[in-house]
Design an enzyme around this catalytic site. Structure first.
Site, PDB file in Angstrom:
ATOM      1  CB  CYS A 196      -1.186   8.603   8.350  1.00 30.35           C
ATOM      2  SG  CYS A 196      -1.360   7.037   7.514  1.00 30.35           S
ATOM      3  CB  SER A 237      -2.882   5.718  -0.596  1.00 28.82           C
ATOM      4  OG  SER A 237      -2.045   4.720  -1.112  1.00 28.82           O
ATOM      5  CB  CYS A 278       4.134   3.116   4.837  1.00 27.05           C
ATOM      6  SG  CYS A 278       3.826   4.758   4.317  1.00 27.05           S
ATOM      7  CB  CYS A 303       0.984  -4.327   3.875  1.00 23.96           C
ATOM      8  SG  CYS A 303       0.055  -3.229   4.952  1.00 23.96           S
ATOM      9  CB  CYS A 308      -6.386  -4.222   5.115  1.00 26.77           C
ATOM     10  SG  CYS A 308      -6.369  -3.779   3.359  1.00 26.77           S
ATOM     11  CD  GLU A 351      -2.424   0.332  14.683  1.00 25.87           C
ATOM     12  OE1 GLU A 351      -1.293   0.332  15.154  1.00 25.87           O
ATOM     13  OE2 GLU A 351      -2.845  -0.528  13.901  1.00 25.87           O
ATOM     14  CG  ASN A 410       8.469   1.691   6.767  1.00 26.36           C
ATOM     15  OD1 ASN A 410       9.534   2.286   6.951  1.00 26.36           O
ATOM     16  ND2 ASN A 410       7.455   2.245   6.126  1.00 26.36           N
ATOM     17  CB  CYS A 422      -0.151  -5.834   0.070  1.00 34.25           C
ATOM     18  SG  CYS A 422      -1.472  -5.028  -0.873  1.00 34.25           S
ATOM     19  CG  LEU A 451       2.709   0.577 -10.145  1.00 26.31           C
ATOM     20  CD1 LEU A 451       1.267   0.284 -10.541  1.00 26.31           C
ATOM     21  CD2 LEU A 451       3.297   1.663 -11.050  1.00 26.31           C
ATOM     22  N   GLY A 467      -6.356  -0.400   5.979  1.00 27.25           N
ATOM     23  CA  GLY A 467      -7.539  -0.532   5.130  1.00 27.25           C
ATOM     24  C   GLY A 467      -7.355  -0.026   3.713  1.00 27.25           C
ATOM     25  CD  GLU A 468      -7.923   0.249  -1.499  1.00 30.30           C
ATOM     26  OE1 GLU A 468      -6.690   0.076  -1.450  1.00 30.30           O
ATOM     27  OE2 GLU A 468      -8.438   1.243  -2.031  1.00 30.30           O
TER      28      GLU A 468
HETATM   29  N1  SAH Z   1      -4.698   0.202   0.900  1.00 33.07           N
HETATM   30  C1  SAH Z   1      -4.138   1.457   0.486  1.00 33.07           C
HETATM   31  C2  SAH Z   1      -3.694   2.356   1.623  1.00 33.07           C
HETATM   32  C3  SAH Z   1      -2.859   1.749   2.728  1.00 33.07           C
HETATM   33  S1  SAH Z   1      -1.176   1.410   2.408  1.00 33.07           S
HETATM   34  C4  SAH Z   1      -3.020   1.242  -0.507  1.00 33.07           C
HETATM   35  O1  SAH Z   1      -2.678   0.102  -0.767  1.00 33.07           O
HETATM   36  O2  SAH Z   1      -2.539   2.219  -1.069  1.00 33.07           O
HETATM   37  C5  SAH Z   1      -0.377   2.945   2.251  1.00 33.07           C
HETATM   38  C6  SAH Z   1       0.984   2.826   1.561  1.00 33.07           C
HETATM   39  O3  SAH Z   1       1.916   2.091   2.363  1.00 33.07           O
HETATM   40  C7  SAH Z   1       0.919   2.071   0.240  1.00 33.07           C
HETATM   41  O4  SAH Z   1       1.564   2.793  -0.775  1.00 33.07           O
HETATM   42  C8  SAH Z   1       1.682   0.783   0.514  1.00 33.07           C
HETATM   43  O5  SAH Z   1       2.292   0.298  -0.644  1.00 33.07           O
HETATM   44  C9  SAH Z   1       2.672   1.236   1.536  1.00 33.07           C
HETATM   45  N2  SAH Z   1       3.183   0.131   2.343  1.00 33.07           N
HETATM   46  C10 SAH Z   1       2.531  -0.946   2.774  1.00 33.07           C
HETATM   47  N3  SAH Z   1       3.338  -1.743   3.505  1.00 33.07           N
HETATM   48  C11 SAH Z   1       4.532  -1.130   3.548  1.00 33.07           C
HETATM   49  C12 SAH Z   1       5.771  -1.419   4.173  1.00 33.07           C
HETATM   50  N4  SAH Z   1       5.919  -2.500   4.933  1.00 33.07           N
HETATM   51  N5  SAH Z   1       6.793  -0.554   4.004  1.00 33.07           N
HETATM   52  C13 SAH Z   1       6.633   0.576   3.273  1.00 33.07           C
HETATM   53  N6  SAH Z   1       5.486   0.914   2.682  1.00 33.07           N
HETATM   54  C14 SAH Z   1       4.445   0.076   2.808  1.00 33.07           C
END
Ligand code: SAH
Length: 385
Positions: free
Chosen positions: A128, A220, A366, A142, A135, A115, A323, A139, A244, A188-189
């Site tokens: 983006c 990120s 995000c 996410c 991934c 995506e 989100n 988390c 963080l 993804g990371e």
């Molecule tokens: N794996 C990487 C990049 C993908 S996530 C990382 O962890 O940074 C990109 C950003 O989206 C991260 O800062 C993450 O904390 C944020 N994110 C993930 N899920 C989210 C959500 N449901 N609502 C808002 N931000 C979110």
């Protein structure tokens, strides 16, 4: 306990062509640098300038079909058709948000979801992109985590995402009227796919290609400490953002299990090393997703400010209102709470910004990328492939 992350990909460039050849029976040209394309055409008995021509066609004009490269001799185009490829991703669906954000749901040659989100802003566009399909990190806030890791994307697949988004926004071969910023914040990371990511960024930075320089790119990470240290040693590195999400190990272990492997102090020590490589106007970004009643109290704001001040890193904080998505067990913090949190951080000297969510209605924001098909606003795109 030692946790291994399957997404970690150490394959070097020497093996790339071979791997792609085996995978696809065709060399994927989109992820190759100009010198690599020159060597490639030379193996076909062609002069070096044909490689440079091919690079310009693929990377500057963003052509995705060899037939369109009419300045190459017909014989060479036919040969390329037989042994190489330039367009492996297929757009399956495309969604446009009320706020103009576009989400592309694509499929790889092996049918895995990728995506990409195009976010138009007044003076620039932000794309983006995804670094992996799915991934491996877990988390809890996410949606992408629910896919698990399908596989890491190749450099070519990363480059293609940007080309597809720009071609759709402005037309094939048209120079974007505004600057393009890239953020590796899709699925993804990125630091678990650092080699292919850097390779893609170098291809895209070439002035004879898309010319998107590292200063326009932000990667990120959830906090892969050894890769942060590696990136710190890379001279043409992009900007770095760290997710963080919590001010203490106790809460971060719960929200981002990667924290058990690299806890906050270790992560921030790596950030301190990275800080030494910051340019005069550059700051490290800390992203903090705001989850109602979980990590958004006044006390947690003070804890976060103290933590960042203790490590004294030249940085800023981006607060991202959560989100929401169906199976996720969180709600976004209220606007007032986000504002209060921001004020506390600022009163303690932390530069703080609030990120406005974009494309929530089409699952483009995000943390919402999990290959969702939706019916509203859906347009099937055939012309792009
Ligand atoms: N794996 C990487 C990049 C993908 S996530 C990382 O962890 O940074 C990109 C950003 O989206 C991260 O800062 C993450 O904390 C944020 N994110 C993930 N899920 C989210 C959500 N449901 N609502 C808002 N931000 C979110």
């Amino acid at each position: 306990m030692k946790i291994t992350y399957e997404g970690e990909d150490h394959s070097g460039s020497a093996h790339r062509m071979l791997r792609l050849t085996r995978m696809d029976k065709a060399v994927q040209l989109t992820g190759l640098s100009q010198p690599e394309l020159v060597s490639f055409v030379e193996t076909l008995g062609e002069p070096a300038y044909r490689g440079r021509q091919l690079f310009g066609a693929l990377q500057h004009r963003r052509l995705r079909n060899f037939d369109e490269i009419t300045d190459l001799p017909k014989g060479l185009r036919t040969r390329l058709h037989e042994i190489a490829g330039a367009a492996t991703l297929k757009v399956e669906s495309q969604y446009t948000s009320d706020d103009g954000t576009r989400r592309y749901l694509m499929k790889t040659h092996d049918n895995l979801p990728v995506e990409t989100v195009f976010i138009p802003e007044e003076r620039r566009d932000t794309i983006c992109f995804s670094s992996q399909s799915g991934c491996p990190l877990q988390c809890t806030f996410c949606l992408t985590a629910q896919l698990g890791l399908l596989r890491s994307l190749t450099a070519g697949e990363i480059v293609e995402q940007i080309q597809i988004a720009l071609n759709d926004a402005y037309g094939i071969g048209v120079k974007p009227p505004r600057g393009t910023n890239l953020v590796a914040m899709g699925a993804g990371e990125p630091l678990l796919n650092l080699d292919e990511l850097m390779k893609a960024l170098r291809v895209m930075a070439d002035p004879q290609g898309m010319h998107i320089v590292p200063n326009r790119v932000t990667v990120s990470t959830a906090g892969i400490v050894p890769r942060i240290l590696e990136l710190a040693k890379t001279s043409d590195r992009p900007h770095l953002a760290i997710s963080l999400a919590a001010p203490s190990d106790e809460l971060r272990n719960e929200l981002m299990p990667i924290n058990k492997r690299w806890p906050i102090d270790e992560l921030l020590s790596a950030c301190k090393v990275f800080e030494k490589t910051l340019k005069p106007n550059e700051r490290l970004t800390f992203e903090y997703v705001m989850l109602d009643g979980v990590n958004d109290s006044d006390e947690q704001a003070r804890q976060l400010a103290n933590l960042l001040n203790r490590h004294n890193i030249k940085s800023k904080v981006n607060l991202i209102p959560h989100n929401p998505a169906d199976p996720l067990p969180y709600r976004p913090s209220s606007e007032e709470t986000v504002e209060r949190f921001k004020n506390i951080l600022e009163s303690k000297g932390i530069h703080t910004y609030v990120r406005r969510p974009r494309g929530r209605d089409i699952f483009a924001a995000c943390g919402q990328l999990a290959a969702r098909q939706i019916t509203r606003n859906e347009t099937l795109v055939g012309a792009l492939n």
